[in-house]
Design a protein around this motif. Structure first.
Motif, PDB file in Angstrom:
ATOM      1  N   GLN A 217       0.841  -1.196   0.000  1.00  0.00           N
ATOM      2  CA  GLN A 217       0.000   0.000   0.000  1.00  0.00           C
ATOM      3  C   GLN A 217       0.879   1.250   0.000  1.00  0.00           C
ATOM      4  N   ILE A 218       0.382   2.315  -0.618  1.00  0.00           N
ATOM      5  CA  ILE A 218       1.055   3.615  -0.516  1.00  0.00           C
ATOM      6  C   ILE A 218       0.636   4.233   0.813  1.00  0.00           C
ATOM      7  N   LEU A 219       1.571   4.289   1.740  1.00  0.00           N
ATOM      8  CA  LEU A 219       1.265   4.819   3.066  1.00  0.00           C
ATOM      9  C   LEU A 219       1.450   6.328   3.139  1.00  0.00           C
ATOM     10  N   GLU A 220       2.300   6.849   2.257  1.00  0.00           N
ATOM     11  CA  GLU A 220       2.559   8.289   2.307  1.00  0.00           C
ATOM     12  C   GLU A 220       3.118   8.737   0.973  1.00  0.00           C
ATOM     13  N   GLU A 221       2.745   9.935   0.553  1.00  0.00           N
ATOM     14  CA  GLU A 221       3.378  10.559  -0.615  1.00  0.00           C
ATOM     15  C   GLU A 221       3.435  12.054  -0.391  1.00  0.00           C
ATOM     16  N   ASN A 222       4.550  12.640  -0.838  1.00  0.00           N
ATOM     17  CA  ASN A 222       4.738  14.068  -0.626  1.00  0.00           C
ATOM     18  C   ASN A 222       5.891  14.543  -1.493  1.00  0.00           C
ATOM     19  N   GLU A 223       6.046  15.853  -1.598  1.00  0.00           N
ATOM     20  CA  GLU A 223       7.231  16.383  -2.278  1.00  0.00           C
ATOM     21  C   GLU A 223       8.450  16.130  -1.387  1.00  0.00           C
ATOM     22  N   PRO A 224       9.643  16.025  -1.975  1.00  0.00           N
ATOM     23  CA  PRO A 224      10.803  15.499  -1.244  1.00  0.00           C
ATOM     24  C   PRO A 224      11.136  16.209   0.060  1.00  0.00           C
ATOM     25  N   ASP A 225      11.127  17.539   0.067  1.00  0.00           N
ATOM     26  CA  ASP A 225      11.509  18.257   1.291  1.00  0.00           C
ATOM     27  C   ASP A 225      10.625  17.851   2.467  1.00  0.00           C
ATOM     28  N   ALA A 226       9.311  17.864   2.237  1.00  0.00           N
ATOM     29  CA  ALA A 226       8.378  17.512   3.311  1.00  0.00           C
ATOM     30  C   ALA A 226       8.473  16.032   3.658  1.00  0.00           C
ATOM     31  N   PHE A 227       8.648  15.207   2.636  1.00  0.00           N
ATOM     32  CA  PHE A 227       8.704  13.764   2.870  1.00  0.00           C
ATOM     33  C   PHE A 227       9.869  13.402   3.789  1.00  0.00           C
ATOM     34  N   PHE A 228      11.040  13.968   3.518  1.00  0.00           N
ATOM     35  CA  PHE A 228      12.225  13.587   4.285  1.00  0.00           C
ATOM     36  C   PHE A 228      12.360  14.363   5.601  1.00  0.00           C
ATOM     37  N   SER A 229      11.881  15.600   5.624  1.00  0.00           N
ATOM     38  CA  SER A 229      12.071  16.395   6.836  1.00  0.00           C
ATOM     39  C   SER A 229      10.931  16.233   7.835  1.00  0.00           C
ATOM     40  N   ASN A 230       9.748  15.888   7.334  1.00  0.00           N
ATOM     41  CA  ASN A 230       8.598  15.817   8.228  1.00  0.00           C
ATOM     42  C   ASN A 230       7.634  14.694   7.828  1.00  0.00           C
ATOM     43  N   PRO A 231       8.102  13.443   7.855  1.00  0.00           N
ATOM     44  CA  PRO A 231       7.214  12.329   7.493  1.00  0.00           C
ATOM     45  C   PRO A 231       6.049  12.224   8.472  1.00  0.00           C
ATOM     46  N   GLN A 232       4.888  11.839   7.942  1.00  0.00           N
ATOM     47  CA  GLN A 232       3.676  11.838   8.757  1.00  0.00           C
ATOM     48  C   GLN A 232       3.321  10.453   9.297  1.00  0.00           C
ATOM     49  N   HIS A 233       3.480   9.426   8.473  1.00  0.00           N
ATOM     50  CA  HIS A 233       3.056   8.085   8.886  1.00  0.00           C
ATOM     51  C   HIS A 233       4.123   7.456   9.792  1.00  0.00           C
ATOM     52  N   PRO A 234       3.732   6.801  10.864  1.00  0.00           N
ATOM     53  CA  PRO A 234       4.718   6.185  11.763  1.00  0.00           C
ATOM     54  C   PRO A 234       5.656   5.206  11.048  1.00  0.00           C
ATOM     55  N   ARG A 235       5.111   4.479  10.079  1.00  0.00           N
ATOM     56  CA  ARG A 235       5.955   3.506   9.369  1.00  0.00           C
ATOM     57  C   ARG A 235       6.990   4.218   8.487  1.00  0.00           C
ATOM     58  N   THR A 236       6.596   5.359   7.911  1.00  0.00           N
ATOM     59  CA  THR A 236       7.552   6.146   7.135  1.00  0.00           C
ATOM     60  C   THR A 236       8.657   6.670   8.037  1.00  0.00           C
ATOM     61  N   LYS A 237       8.288   7.178   9.189  1.00  0.00           N
ATOM     62  CA  LYS A 237       9.281   7.688  10.147  1.00  0.00           C
ATOM     63  C   LYS A 237      10.266   6.597  10.541  1.00  0.00           C
ATOM     64  N   ASP A 238       9.750   5.411  10.803  1.00  0.00           N
ATOM     65  CA  ASP A 238      10.593   4.280  11.191  1.00  0.00           C
ATOM     66  C   ASP A 238      11.557   3.907  10.069  1.00  0.00           C
ATOM     67  N   PHE A 239      11.031   3.829   8.832  1.00  0.00           N
ATOM     68  CA  PHE A 239      11.839   3.472   7.670  1.00  0.00           C
ATOM     69  C   PHE A 239      12.958   4.485   7.452  1.00  0.00           C
ATOM     70  N   LEU A 240      12.609   5.766   7.470  1.00  0.00           N
ATOM     71  CA  LEU A 240      13.610   6.801   7.208  1.00  0.00           C
ATOM     72  C   LEU A 240      14.638   6.888   8.334  1.00  0.00           C
ATOM     73  N   SER A 241      14.224   6.638   9.557  1.00  0.00           N
ATOM     74  CA  SER A 241      15.186   6.687  10.669  1.00  0.00           C
ATOM     75  C   SER A 241      16.268   5.629  10.495  1.00  0.00           C
ATOM     76  N   LYS A 242      15.907   4.500   9.895  1.00  0.00           N
ATOM     77  CA  LYS A 242      16.880   3.420   9.681  1.00  0.00           C
ATOM     78  C   LYS A 242      17.739   3.658   8.451  1.00  0.00           C
ATOM     79  N   ILE A 243      17.102   4.155   7.386  1.00  0.00           N
ATOM     80  CA  ILE A 243      17.828   4.250   6.114  1.00  0.00           C
ATOM     81  C   ILE A 243      18.676   5.517   6.027  1.00  0.00           C
ATOM     82  N   LEU A 244      18.315   6.533   6.789  1.00  0.00           N
ATOM     83  CA  LEU A 244      19.053   7.806   6.740  1.00  0.00           C
ATOM     84  C   LEU A 244      20.029   7.979   7.897  1.00  0.00           C
TER      85      LEU A 244
END
Length: 245
Positions: A217-244
């Motif tokens: 499923q698409i859990l979140e979509e946004n333009e890059p600045d907002a996506f990386f600096s302020n993710p909204q979905h908890p799963r997105t936050k978790d993913f980015l915290s690990k990959i970045l």
């Protein structure tokens, strides 16, 4: 350019059905660069391959330039000719020279004469600095060279859109940059692109939108600045915290 509506895809294995895509809805407009990210096994590549019906959707609708392409009467090969596809593992024909790899499809499909295809191939090879490799075979090339040739092989068909399925993941780290530079050049020229990748810097620099897919499923979509600096979905936050990190 592409509109995907309520897309489902189920695979069947020995243990039963596995639902890989679970109701994807997405639109990609002409000239957009959409980067698709997410964990391994989340359905990213299946989603991309459904766009040109390399994977047949279980249900749902896929429109390309307003036409339903997963209807039974559609000549999907004509549609695919307008959608270049670049794979993780190059998929060059090992028994053909670089030039023949590039000219084969345009000539077979009678889109160009042999002379026109040869001229176009050399122009494209020169563009990526590999015109001296035209008579080489794939096994004589580095991974980065193979992938750049795979990209211009798709461009030789004059596609309206390019699909990239993790184009750098099989490359040695020092070869990744040369492939990304070709992709960035395409993006700057206005090519419509859908890119599955783990290259987050590419997404930040090139994408108009970033889609995060997990569990089909698409859990979140946004333009890059907002996506990386302020993710909204908890799963997105978790993913980015690990990959970045």
């Amino acid at each position: 350019m592409i509109s995907v509506k309520n897309l489902y895809k189920t695979f069947h294995n020995l243990s039963g059905p596995v639902e890989v895509l679970k109701g994807i809805n997405c639109e990609i407009r002409k000239g957009e660069k959409v980067v698709i990210v997410g964990p391994s096994g989340s359905g990213k590549s299946t989603f991309l391959r459904c766009m040109n019906l390399l994977e047949e959707p279980t249900s749902g609708e896929i429109y390309f330039e307003g036409k339903l392409i997963n209807a039974p009467d559609v000549d999907i090969d004509k549609v695919r000719a307008q959608m270049g596809m670049v794979f993780q593992h190059f998929n060059l024909f090992p028994h053909l020279t670089v030039r023949r790899n590039i000219t084969l499809a345009p000539v077979l499909l009678k889109l160009q004469s042999k002379e026109e295809a040869d001229e176009n191939a050399m122009r494209l090879l020169k563009r990526i600095g590999l015109d001296d490799k035209s008579e080489s075979y794939p096994n004589q090339l580095s991974g980065g060279q193979k992938q750049r040739i795979a990209i211009i092989r798709s461009l030789a068909m004059n596609p309206k859109m390019m699909l990239f399925d993790e184009p750098t993941s099989a490359l040695d780290p020092e070869m990744v940059g040369e492939v990304l530079s070709v992709m960035k050049e395409l993006a700057a020229e206005g090519m419509t692109m859908a890119v599955v990748t783990h290259e987050m810097n590419f997404a930040k620099e090139v994408a108009n939108r970033v889609l995060f897919i997990d569990d089909g499923q698409i859990l979140e979509e946004n333009e890059p600045d907002a996506f990386f600096s302020n993710p909204q979905h908890p799963r997105t936050k978790d993913f980015l915290s690990k990959i970045l990190s």
